[in-house]
Design an enzyme around this catalytic site. Sequence first.
Site, PDB file in Angstrom:
ATOM      1  N   ASP A   1       0.806  -1.320  -0.106  1.00 38.61           N
ATOM      2  CA  ASP A   1       0.085  -0.031  -0.112  1.00 38.61           C
ATOM      3  C   ASP A   1       0.699   1.249   0.015  1.00 38.61           C
ATOM      4  O   ASP A   1       0.422   2.250   0.076  1.00 38.61           O
ATOM      5  CB  ASP A   1      -1.068   0.060   1.027  1.00 38.61           C
ATOM      6  CG  ASP A   1      -0.133  -0.345   2.587  1.00 38.61           C
ATOM      7  OD1 ASP A   1       1.032   0.215   2.857  1.00 38.61           O
ATOM      8  OD2 ASP A   1      -0.695  -0.887   3.435  1.00 38.61           O
TER       9      ASP A   1
ATOM     10  N   HIS B   1       6.758  -7.706  -1.270  1.00 43.56           N
ATOM     11  CA  HIS B   1       5.489  -8.050  -2.284  1.00 43.56           C
ATOM     12  C   HIS B   1       5.204  -7.087  -3.333  1.00 43.56           C
ATOM     13  O   HIS B   1       4.288  -7.277  -4.105  1.00 43.56           O
ATOM     14  CB  HIS B   1       4.189  -8.449  -1.311  1.00 43.56           C
ATOM     15  CG  HIS B   1       4.240  -9.793  -0.511  1.00 43.56           C
ATOM     16  ND1 HIS B   1       3.501  -9.940   0.749  1.00 43.56           N
ATOM     17  CD2 HIS B   1       5.176 -10.758  -0.609  1.00 43.56           C
ATOM     18  CE1 HIS B   1       3.627 -11.120   1.191  1.00 43.56           C
ATOM     19  NE2 HIS B   1       4.729 -11.544   0.563  1.00 43.56           N
TER      20      HIS B   1
ATOM     21  N   CYS C   1       5.959  -4.304 -17.140  1.00 44.02           N
ATOM     22  CA  CYS C   1       5.646  -4.623 -18.671  1.00 44.02           C
ATOM     23  C   CYS C   1       5.679  -6.198 -18.761  1.00 44.02           C
ATOM     24  O   CYS C   1       6.629  -6.739 -18.426  1.00 44.02           O
ATOM     25  CB  CYS C   1       6.537  -3.938 -19.661  1.00 44.02           C
ATOM     26  SG  CYS C   1       6.059  -4.246 -21.517  1.00 44.02           S
TER      27      CYS C   1
ATOM     28  N   CYS D   1       2.702  -0.448 -21.849  1.00 38.66           N
ATOM     29  CA  CYS D   1       3.970   0.228 -21.534  1.00 38.66           C
ATOM     30  C   CYS D   1       4.232   1.450 -22.366  1.00 38.66           C
ATOM     31  O   CYS D   1       4.013   1.476 -23.522  1.00 38.66           O
ATOM     32  CB  CYS D   1       4.953  -0.881 -21.884  1.00 38.66           C
ATOM     33  SG  CYS D   1       6.805  -0.613 -21.515  1.00 38.66           S
TER      34      CYS D   1
ATOM     35  N   CYS E   1       7.553  -0.162 -27.312  1.00 37.29           N
ATOM     36  CA  CYS E   1       7.036  -1.301 -26.679  1.00 37.29           C
ATOM     37  C   CYS E   1       5.779  -1.386 -26.766  1.00 37.29           C
ATOM     38  O   CYS E   1       5.005  -2.343 -27.450  1.00 37.29           O
ATOM     39  CB  CYS E   1       7.281  -1.258 -25.205  1.00 37.29           C
ATOM     40  SG  CYS E   1       6.940  -2.970 -24.558  1.00 37.29           S
TER      41      CYS E   1
ATOM     42  N   SER F   1       0.554 -11.709  10.857  1.00 34.52           N
ATOM     43  CA  SER F   1      -0.143 -13.065  11.319  1.00 34.52           C
ATOM     44  C   SER F   1       1.175 -14.243  11.638  1.00 34.52           C
ATOM     45  O   SER F   1       0.663 -15.257  12.405  1.00 34.52           O
ATOM     46  CB  SER F   1      -1.000 -13.699  10.438  1.00 34.52           C
ATOM     47  OG  SER F   1      -0.795 -14.113   9.207  1.00 34.52           O
TER      48      SER F   1
ATOM     49  N   ASN G   1       0.924  -6.693  18.027  1.00 26.57           N
ATOM     50  CA  ASN G   1      -0.389  -7.495  17.296  1.00 26.57           C
ATOM     51  C   ASN G   1      -1.282  -7.507  18.195  1.00 26.57           C
ATOM     52  O   ASN G   1      -1.504  -7.509  19.465  1.00 26.57           O
ATOM     53  CB  ASN G   1       0.165  -8.844  16.863  1.00 26.57           C
ATOM     54  CG  ASN G   1      -0.438  -9.114  15.606  1.00 26.57           C
ATOM     55  OD1 ASN G   1      -0.687  -8.390  14.807  1.00 26.57           O
ATOM     56  ND2 ASN G   1      -1.085 -10.491  15.325  1.00 26.57           N
TER      57      ASN G   1
ATOM     58  N   GLU H   1      -3.535  -9.840  18.394  1.00 24.66           N
ATOM     59  CA  GLU H   1      -3.467 -11.217  19.095  1.00 24.66           C
ATOM     60  C   GLU H   1      -2.287 -11.926  19.124  1.00 24.66           C
ATOM     61  O   GLU H   1      -1.340 -11.448  18.259  1.00 24.66           O
ATOM     62  CB  GLU H   1      -4.835 -12.063  18.621  1.00 24.66           C
ATOM     63  CG  GLU H   1      -4.673 -12.087  17.207  1.00 24.66           C
ATOM     64  CD  GLU H   1      -6.111 -12.358  16.636  1.00 24.66           C
ATOM     65  OE1 GLU H   1      -6.069 -12.962  15.505  1.00 24.66           O
ATOM     66  OE2 GLU H   1      -7.123 -12.198  17.162  1.00 24.66           O
TER      67      GLU H   1
END
EC number: 2.3.1.-
Length: 320
Positions: free
Chosen positions: A153, A168, A176, A217, A222, A261, A285, A287
Amino acid sequence: MHVKHFRGILMCLFQSTARRLVSQVHCGLKASSSKKQKFCLEMARPSSNMADFREVFAKAKHIAIITGAGVSAESGVPTFRGAGGFWRKWQAQELATPGAFARNPSRVWEFYHYRREVMLSKHPNPAHIAIAECEKRLSKQGRSVVVITQNIDELHRKAGTKHLLEIHGSLFKTRCTSCGNVAANYKSPICPALAGKGAPDPDTEDAAIPVEDLPQCEEDGCNGLLRPHVVWFGEALDPGVLTAVEKELDICDLCLVVGTSSVVYPAAMFAPQVSARGVPVAEFNMETTPATDRFRFHFPGPCGTTLPPALARHETEIIT
């Protein structure tokens, strides 16, 4: 050697290491039921004593902070996980795959366009800000903070974090599918055809946008189809990013696990890897997690409440 083959080998080695580390750490968690197990040492329950944590924090020179979806929850970021975590009729794991993109790039782009537009309206919360301010302050003291995040994000970046490893990828980067070029992209909408599209209501029909009208792209000559530069289910993490993560984990003398987690691999083994070499790990956290008992500290509650006092200036810090 082909890049894909190299990545495959790297991930096999990485996952093998994860299995060994988790196996070693589990040894101290389970009750002894055999002669072999009774040689394992019982680990103490993690402490929630903030004063003790602050003493460790004051002495740390290289701090690694691993963050997950929980750190962004207080900013109102939808996760598309668990009960009710649907976009239209699908959950993220049904759309965030190479196969889904190959079958229906328009639908997948609608999903990511919606997520991009939502994120443009979200802001860092006190947890993001506390981390960024801590990094800035400690850098003036010759100390380092690195953020290793599973989130896509960019709220850490928005808060001002400089030393950031996004394992990630990012919602605001594209890659592309033809030339492989990766570029930052904050356009809203990302292409004209997606304007007003991506509504999450289950009754909304697919826009069925032709491929030639989806994001393209902009590299000279391209015009290939762009995809979000995020790691999809079934894809390997970037070897370069993993190498950088391993380097940081090898030198850190304090590790924080914030809003994760601890069940998604390989990220789930990062903190246990650090703990296994005797470095203090503190979990923040809502939990407990499967990894909680492996750590020295655990602070339950919203990260935006627990993290700021943990990372605030310690009385021993000298401000120049």
